[in-house]
Design an enzyme around this catalytic site. Structure first.
Site, short mmCIF file in Angstrom:
data_model
loop_
_atom_site.label_atom_id
_atom_site.label_comp_id
_atom_site.label_asym_id
_atom_site.label_seq_id
_atom_site.Cartn_x
_atom_site.Cartn_y
_atom_site.Cartn_z
N ASP A 202 0.83 -1.20 0.00
CA ASP A 202 0.00 0.00 0.00
C ASP A 202 0.87 1.25 0.00
OD1 ASP A 202 -2.22 -1.58 -0.14
OD2 ASP A 202 -3.06 -0.98 1.80
N TYR A 205 -2.14 5.03 -2.41
CA TYR A 205 -3.59 5.12 -2.25
C TYR A 205 -4.27 5.94 -3.34
CZ TYR A 205 -3.03 2.85 2.26
OH TYR A 205 -2.74 1.94 3.23
N ASN A 239 -3.41 -4.32 -1.42
CA ASN A 239 -4.70 -4.21 -2.10
C ASN A 239 -4.86 -2.87 -2.83
OD1 ASN A 239 -4.86 -3.42 0.81
ND2 ASN A 239 -6.89 -2.67 0.22
N HIS A 324 0.98 -8.74 2.58
CA HIS A 324 0.20 -7.55 2.95
C HIS A 324 -0.88 -7.85 3.97
CE1 HIS A 324 -1.22 -3.51 2.73
NE2 HIS A 324 -2.44 -3.91 2.43
N HIS A 334 -10.68 -6.00 8.65
CA HIS A 334 -10.18 -7.01 7.70
C HIS A 334 -10.26 -8.41 8.30
CE1 HIS A 334 -9.07 -3.68 5.23
NE2 HIS A 334 -8.20 -3.22 6.10
#
Length: 472
Positions: A202, A205, A239, A324, A334
């Site tokens: 990540d 963003y 992600n 990740h 999550h």
């Protein structure tokens, strides 16, 4: 178990081809775990830095190289991939480089590409691999040959060997907020002086902005340049690197990431840039992809199955895994996302005595005990993580400072597998001393640069088979 937080129940996932069945069984005695930090960070919104901030400054000069970054370029640390962007025209893809004590400049030739994403067209992205460098040597390098030349430097690692000391920094989920800037500044000023960053995914963003605004890839690249142009960052795809947007006509996952950030995946016989391995000093580092297929017979599965037996702990005693999405997570964020990968790969991690697994994704900090949850076989009811000295320590460090803010809601009471957790932004260090000892510490942004909010000694279980579960 990925998330366990009730004194009367536990969850276990049994992974079939396409189905996860969650069984709730009695698990009294599971909880009342380690320490939840008493430190309370002031609750405030995480705010992105304005685009006219000096950290996003475009370097002066015609077609000046920007977003300069390096990563390891080969298997053992004698190669470096140098990458940069020129905004106006392709310019030269050559890199001039020389050792600090030499006036003889050598030349490496790279390649240039561009990509389009929806209504955005990138600048000219250059990648150049420098090979056959000397170990433990400071090199200067120049990019922008023939137009605006910019100069940087890096230091190659010592030759791979069992007693080579080396210090890794740990950063994840960074973004480009004011808190992100604090994290990077805190890392840069840490007196331990990290030599390479293990980045657990990540980056910028951009997908959080309208139309996955790829300008945010450019601003982040300029922001991070002050560190990553001078020391390698080892990349993990998260992600927010997916950028899969069929609604925009963008159906190729990871397009901006793969165009901008190269990895030396071919050197470890990987078939994709998202999972690979490198050796650096006394560490063997395996990078996995939480967002690529990892089920049985997939390329990632087959690669890892063949990769782990190759690790020679007499040469590289420290076995580090990066991914990740965390497998052990006691925050209410999550939930279970890492569970299917855990079921697939955790038995291998125990078998091969992985020392530590670093992950991000959950925007907070957590360190586990050495635990495993591999005994369950659907009929024996053994669904609770147990202390296992062959298992890794799992560390979640998704606390870089991104726009989404902190994960403030924890599972209560704290599970036994959780040794320490805290809702703060920060970074960590993994300082390898020799083949038997490594010192790990985590630093919250609110403290002085040398303050350790959490730490522990690692005793290598191949060379020093003792319990290293005691934290400082």
């Amino acid at each position: 178990m990925a998330v366990l937080g009730s004194s009367s129940s536990c969850s276990v996932a049994v992974v079939g081809a396409v189905l996860v069945i969650v069984l709730v069984l009695n698990g009294a005695g599971l909880c009342n775990g380690g320490k939840t930090s008493a430190f309370v960070r002031k609750v405030e919104k995480t705010v992105d830095m304005p685009l006219d901030s000096d950290v996003f400054r475009v370097p002066p000069g015609y077609n000046a190289p920007q977003q300069v970054h390096i990563t390891q370029g080969d298997r053992v640390g004698k190669g470096v991939i140098v990458s940069w962007v020129t905004p106006d025209e392709p310019g030269s893809s050559e890199v001039l480089y020389w050792s600090e004590n030499s006036e003889h400049k050598q030349k490496a030739k790279g390649k240039v590409n561009r990509y389009k994403f929806y209504n955005y067209t990138s600048g000219y992205i250059h990648h150049c691999t420098i090979n056959n460098l000397m170990y433990n040597t400071k090199y200067c390098y120049e990019v922008g040959i023939g137009q605006t030349v910019r100069q940087f430097w890096f230091t190659t690692p010592p030759e791979v060997g069992p007693d080579v000391p080396y210090t890794f920094g740990l950063i994840g989920d960074l973004g480009q907020s004011f808190d992100s800037n604090l994290t990077l500044t805190h890392y840069e000023n840490n007196p331990q002086k990290g030599q390479t960053v293990l980045f657990v995914g990540d980056l910028c963003y951009a997908d959080q902005y309208p139309n996955h605004d790829n300008v945010r890839w450019d601003t982040w690249g300029r922001f991070a340049e002050r560190s990553v142009a001078y020391q390698p960052w080892i990349w993990t795809a998260g992600n927010h690197e997916l950028d899969f947007a069929p609604e925009l006509g963008e159906n190729k996952p990871f397009k901006p990431f793969t165009n901008r950030y190269h990895t030396p995946y071919r050197a470890s016989n990987s078939t994709a840039p998202f999972w690979y391995s490198i050796k650096r000093a006394s560490a063997y580092i395996i990078v996995l992809s939480s967002y690529s297929a990892y089920g049985k017979y997939t390329p990632q599965y087959k690669w890892l199955e063949e990769e782990l037996p190759k690790v020679n702990r007499s040469e590289t005693p420290w076995l580090i895994v990066m991914m990740h999405s965390p497998w052990y997570n006691s925050y209410n964020y999550h939930y279970m996302e890492g569970e299917t990968m855990r079921v697939m790969f955790e038995p291998w991690f125990v078998k091969y005595k992985v020392d530590v697994v670093f992950a991000g994704h959950v925007h907070a900090y957590e360190r586990s005990e050495r635990v495993s949850n591999i005994a369950y076989n659907i009929v024996n009811g053994m669904c609770i993580p147990v202390h296992d000295q062959s298992a890794p320590v799992y560390i979640t460090i998704g606390d870089g400072g991104n726009l989404e803010g902190l994960a403030t809601n924890m599972t209560e009471p704290q599970p036994k597998y959780s040794a320490y957790r805290e809702v703060s932004f920060g970074h960590a260090m993994f300082d390898i001393k020799n083949r038997t000892h490594a010192y790990y510490n985590w630093h919250r942004n609110q403290d002085g640069y040398a303050v350790e909010a959490d730490s522990m000694w690692f005793f290598n279980r191949i060379w020093h088979p003792v319990d290293d579960s005691t934290s400082v």
